[in-house]
Scaffold this active site. Structure first.
Site, PDB file in Angstrom:
ATOM      1  N   PRO A   1       0.827  -1.326   0.052  1.00 58.17           N
ATOM      2  CA  PRO A   1       0.047   0.137   0.052  1.00 58.17           C
ATOM      3  C   PRO A   1       0.781   1.284  -0.032  1.00 58.17           C
ATOM      4  O   PRO A   1       1.870   1.387   0.713  1.00 58.17           O
ATOM      5  CB  PRO A   1      -0.860   0.002   1.326  1.00 58.17           C
ATOM      6  CG  PRO A   1      -0.685  -1.571   1.828  1.00 58.17           C
ATOM      7  CD  PRO A   1       0.533  -2.111   1.117  1.00 58.17           C
ATOM      8  N   GLU A   2       0.484   2.413  -0.922  1.00 60.15           N
ATOM      9  CA  GLU A   2       1.196   3.446  -0.942  1.00 60.15           C
ATOM     10  C   GLU A   2       0.201   4.560  -0.662  1.00 60.15           C
ATOM     11  O   GLU A   2      -0.903   4.357  -0.417  1.00 60.15           O
ATOM     12  CB  GLU A   2       1.789   3.669  -2.321  1.00 60.15           C
ATOM     13  CG  GLU A   2       2.898   2.607  -2.752  1.00 60.15           C
ATOM     14  CD  GLU A   2       3.629   2.688  -3.940  1.00 60.15           C
ATOM     15  OE1 GLU A   2       3.681   3.782  -4.587  1.00 60.15           O
ATOM     16  OE2 GLU A   2       4.013   1.699  -4.640  1.00 60.15           O
TER      17      GLU A   2
ATOM     18  N   LYS B   1       2.238   7.281   4.275  1.00 57.85           N
ATOM     19  CA  LYS B   1       1.404   5.704   4.232  1.00 57.85           C
ATOM     20  C   LYS B   1       0.919   5.460   5.609  1.00 57.85           C
ATOM     21  O   LYS B   1       0.495   4.669   5.885  1.00 57.85           O
ATOM     22  CB  LYS B   1       2.414   4.836   3.892  1.00 57.85           C
ATOM     23  CG  LYS B   1       3.082   5.260   2.478  1.00 57.85           C
ATOM     24  CD  LYS B   1       4.159   4.201   2.072  1.00 57.85           C
ATOM     25  CE  LYS B   1       4.982   4.673   1.022  1.00 57.85           C
ATOM     26  NZ  LYS B   1       6.048   4.008   0.785  1.00 57.85           N
TER      27      LYS B   1
ATOM     28  N   ARG C   1       2.293 -10.690   6.660  1.00 55.51           N
ATOM     29  CA  ARG C   1       3.900 -10.834   7.101  1.00 55.51           C
ATOM     30  C   ARG C   1       4.317  -9.980   8.244  1.00 55.51           C
ATOM     31  O   ARG C   1       5.599 -10.169   8.596  1.00 55.51           O
ATOM     32  CB  ARG C   1       4.764 -10.113   5.665  1.00 55.51           C
ATOM     33  CG  ARG C   1       4.515 -10.938   4.440  1.00 55.51           C
ATOM     34  CD  ARG C   1       5.482 -10.972   3.497  1.00 55.51           C
ATOM     35  NE  ARG C   1       5.264 -11.718   2.308  1.00 55.51           N
ATOM     36  CZ  ARG C   1       5.852 -11.821   1.307  1.00 55.51           C
ATOM     37  NH1 ARG C   1       6.895 -10.826   0.703  1.00 55.51           N
ATOM     38  NH2 ARG C   1       5.540 -12.758   0.571  1.00 55.51           N
TER      39      ARG C   1
ATOM     40  N   ARG D   1      15.880  -1.447  -4.262  1.00 57.32           N
ATOM     41  CA  ARG D   1      14.709  -1.758  -4.624  1.00 57.32           C
ATOM     42  C   ARG D   1      14.482  -1.829  -6.197  1.00 57.32           C
ATOM     43  O   ARG D   1      15.072  -1.650  -7.087  1.00 57.32           O
ATOM     44  CB  ARG D   1      14.056  -0.205  -4.430  1.00 57.32           C
ATOM     45  CG  ARG D   1      14.010   0.087  -3.198  1.00 57.32           C
ATOM     46  CD  ARG D   1      13.114  -0.253  -2.296  1.00 57.32           C
ATOM     47  NE  ARG D   1      13.226   0.049  -0.856  1.00 57.32           N
ATOM     48  CZ  ARG D   1      13.417  -1.048  -0.042  1.00 57.32           C
ATOM     49  NH1 ARG D   1      13.050  -2.376  -0.312  1.00 57.32           N
ATOM     50  NH2 ARG D   1      13.719  -0.614   1.324  1.00 57.32           N
TER      51      ARG D   1
END
Length: 297
Positions: free
Chosen positions: A20-21, A87, A137, A287
């Site tokens: 999620p951003e 976020k 997670r 990344r």
DNA sequence: AGTGGCTCCTGAGCGC
DNA sequence: TGCGCTCAGGAGCCAC
């Protein structure tokens, strides 16, 4: 996990696992405002206390949490509003107290029956449904803040790209003083809050800028288009309720539809829609990203 | 200041 | 079929 997602992973040749951003978190926030704003918390069940501890140095707990403290602080409080910074989600439960949430990678905040895998859930008076926090997670966190604006995580954040008060020229000047690669520069939450790998990758493609390009080599004429493209991809994500690959769901448990709008993210080895050159995947400062070797300089 | 590396965690892909 | 290995990633923190 749905079968169509597995097929996509294979088709793309990459197992993208985005998180999620800003648009996803904002979608959840808006849902939560309509679902729980004004509701009084009647119970808080912490099934996995690590959700309150967070991670500090070497992965150890970041904060000591006394049993029951979180629950006692919140029961009887009314959720006055749900806010967002970057976020982070902020649940305003009074002048003197908020609780904050970060979904990290796989976190979900869903209003409905108690989720089977909930790490925590909140019950409300005169409401049969609960707010469940699930998180495969287990990187996500919930914590209390007396004054959320002074919470260290929040205080360190850079400007909100969609705010009207966003100062494009100051931001551009600062960016062009940085020696960082663009992928890293835009992912840095201190520089700008809310971007993650998906939207950075998309915005750089639209702007014709390579992820490995050093920020200080940008021309001043590239700054405003870059900001416009960042805003465009964020708005596009928002208007389709976020990108769902595998884990992300809105606060009603529904998938977002913005994945269909993505041009580059997760599409390494696919042809560029502009020039037909094959997109290339690479790692920038740890990344994963994707770019067009011809369109992006 | 920037980067690499490490931690938290789990599931998916893959080699055998 | 299934085991074990590798990888992914947001944020924080440390070393260089």
């Amino acid at each position: 996990m749905g079968g169509d997602e597995a097929v996509w992973g294979i088709v793309l040749g990459v197992w993208a696992s985005p998180v999620p951003e800003l648009p996803e978190v904002e979608t959840v926030r808006r849902d939560l405002v309509s679902l729980i704003a004004g509701k009084k918390i009647s119970d808080v069940i912490i099934r996995d206390r690590r959700v309150l501890e967070g991670f500090g140095p070497r992965g150890g707990p970041r904060r000591a949490v006394r049993a029951g403290e979180f629950t006692r602080a919140l029961v009887g409080r009314t959720v006055r509003d749900v806010l967002r910074r970057g976020k982070y989600l902020i649940f305003d439960v009074g002048e003197d107290l908020s609780f904050l949430a970060h979904l990290r990678m796989t976190g979900r905040l869903v209003v409905g029956p108690v989720a089977a895998d909930a790490r925590a859930h909140f019950a409300f008076e005169e409401m049969s449904q609960v707010l469940s926090f699930s998180d495969t997670r287990r990187f996500g966190e919930l914590w209390l803040a007396k004054d959320w604006r002074r919470d260290p995580s929040i205080a360190a954040l850079g400007p909100e790209p969609l705010d009207e008060s966003f100062d494009a020229s100051a931001w551009g000047r600062d960016l062009r003083r940085s020696g960082a690669k663009m992928q890293s520069a835009l992912l840095d939450q201190k520089r700008m809050a809310g971007l993650g790998n998906i939207y950075v990758t998309e915005a750089l493609f639209l702007s014709g800028i390579r992820p490995t390009r050093r920020a200080r080599t940008l021309k001043s004429s590239q700054i405003l288009p870059l900001i416009e493209n960042i805003r465009r991809v964020l708005q596009e994500g928002l208007s389709h309720r976020g990108v769902s690959f595998r884990d992300y769901r809105d606060a009603r448990g529904q998938r977002g539809q913005a994945r269909d709008r993505l041009l580059v993210y997760g599409k390494a080895k696919s042809p560029c829609p502009r020039c037909n050159t094959l997109f290339r995947g690479l790692k920038v400062s740890g990344r994963g990203t994707v770019y067009c070797p011809k369109c992006q300089k």
